[in-house]
Design an enzyme around this catalytic site. Sequence first.
Site, PDB file in Angstrom:
ATOM      1  N   HIS A 160       0.821  -1.209   0.000  1.00  0.00           N
ATOM      2  CA  HIS A 160       0.000   0.000   0.000  1.00  0.00           C
ATOM      3  C   HIS A 160       0.857   1.262   0.000  1.00  0.00           C
ATOM      4  O   HIS A 160       0.403   2.313  -0.465  1.00  0.00           O
ATOM      5  CB  HIS A 160      -0.942  -0.013   1.206  1.00  0.00           C
ATOM      6  CG  HIS A 160      -2.136  -0.883   1.009  1.00  0.00           C
ATOM      7  ND1 HIS A 160      -3.424  -0.473   1.283  1.00  0.00           N
ATOM      8  CD2 HIS A 160      -2.258  -2.153   0.544  1.00  0.00           C
ATOM      9  CE1 HIS A 160      -4.269  -1.445   1.003  1.00  0.00           C
ATOM     10  NE2 HIS A 160      -3.577  -2.485   0.558  1.00  0.00           N
ATOM     11  N   THR A 205      -1.679 -15.738   0.085  1.00  0.00           N
ATOM     12  CA  THR A 205      -1.558 -17.048   0.710  1.00  0.00           C
ATOM     13  C   THR A 205      -1.530 -16.925   2.234  1.00  0.00           C
ATOM     14  O   THR A 205      -1.707 -17.913   2.943  1.00  0.00           O
ATOM     15  CB  THR A 205      -0.293 -17.778   0.218  1.00  0.00           C
ATOM     16  OG1 THR A 205      -0.230 -19.073   0.803  1.00  0.00           O
ATOM     17  CG2 THR A 205       0.974 -17.014   0.611  1.00  0.00           C
ATOM     18  N   ASP A 264       2.864 -20.196   1.001  1.00  0.00           N
ATOM     19  CA  ASP A 264       3.103 -21.288   0.058  1.00  0.00           C
ATOM     20  C   ASP A 264       2.322 -21.027  -1.224  1.00  0.00           C
ATOM     21  O   ASP A 264       1.874 -19.903  -1.465  1.00  0.00           O
ATOM     22  CB  ASP A 264       2.732 -22.640   0.690  1.00  0.00           C
ATOM     23  CG  ASP A 264       1.289 -22.671   1.211  1.00  0.00           C
ATOM     24  OD1 ASP A 264       0.439 -21.916   0.678  1.00  0.00           O
ATOM     25  OD2 ASP A 264       1.002 -23.449   2.137  1.00  0.00           O
TER      26      ASP A 264
END
Length: 336
Positions: free
Chosen positions: A70, A198, A260
């Site tokens: 951001h 993830t 992952d």
Amino acid sequence: MEIKQKKVWLSLIVLYAITTSVLGDFGEPLLKGFYKESCPLAEEIVKHNIEVAVLKDPRMAASLLRLQFHDCFVLGCDASVLLDTHGDMLSEKQATPNLNSLRGFEVIDYIKYLLEEACPLTVSCSDILALAARDSVFLRGGPWWEVLLGRRDSLKASFAGANQFIPAPNSSLDSLIINFKQQGLNIQDLIALSGAHTIGKARCVSFKQRIVQPNMEQTFYVDEFRRHSTFRRVLGSQCKDSSRDNELSPLDIKTPAYFDNHYFINLLEGRGLLISDNVLVSEDHEGEIFQKVWEYAVNQDLFFIDFVESMLKMGNINVLTGIEGEIRENCRFVNI
């Protein structure tokens, strides 16, 4: 997991070798070991305190990674996202994509305090963000990379820029591609950096549009996600009404605590949480993005290598170097 991380690290040696320095906007380079002489313990101080913060709150890893994203998408990687509202300057923290959403400011504040004690007015807030993002990813099982340093901090924030340039959770694929292109990032960067989902969680208000059944007469394709009625019902039970808009759900329902490649497996199964996740597959009519998603889903090492390359690119967006900007004493305010 440690063996896997070492394997990926070795795969990245060539990439590191060609990125030992990157020029800022005015020719001053970002460098490996930038603080070796001026603040030799800088990276260790950051690393240790990120470890403490993530141990205390595992979700903090995703929050710190998101902070750099951001920051870099508004004005560049210059720590403008850390500035509080002051005088006529509105903080980016108050912009719609950030309000009641960004976290981790207190972690950065404490690290900055320790660095000021050790090496006054030496280590920039923007470099702290870059190191914190790298260390957070590694702590959750992701790849490690050499962060090139030497950024300086901006003298202003851009409330309007935060509202304009930070992708929304309901973004279309076309708008995502345009948004990334504005930052000098390509489609592969978009896919690889989306893999940051993830880890972390999202509020119901960010994804509840995905739970409501579509009017099939007005829908030209079937959203794979909606075929998973059990998955939809579980999420729907969390987000029954607007009173639960701040309830949280993991972005990766399978392995939420680990960095992952399961995010990409989820996309192929229609279990991407946000609209902006799902469109990578559902709105890719040419198949180029689907192919890359599939490659990452079956080859985690490839995802890690491409993720690092894209993080290096993102971390160099419009950086301030040399005599540009300043080294803030307090990350929340410009120096007096």
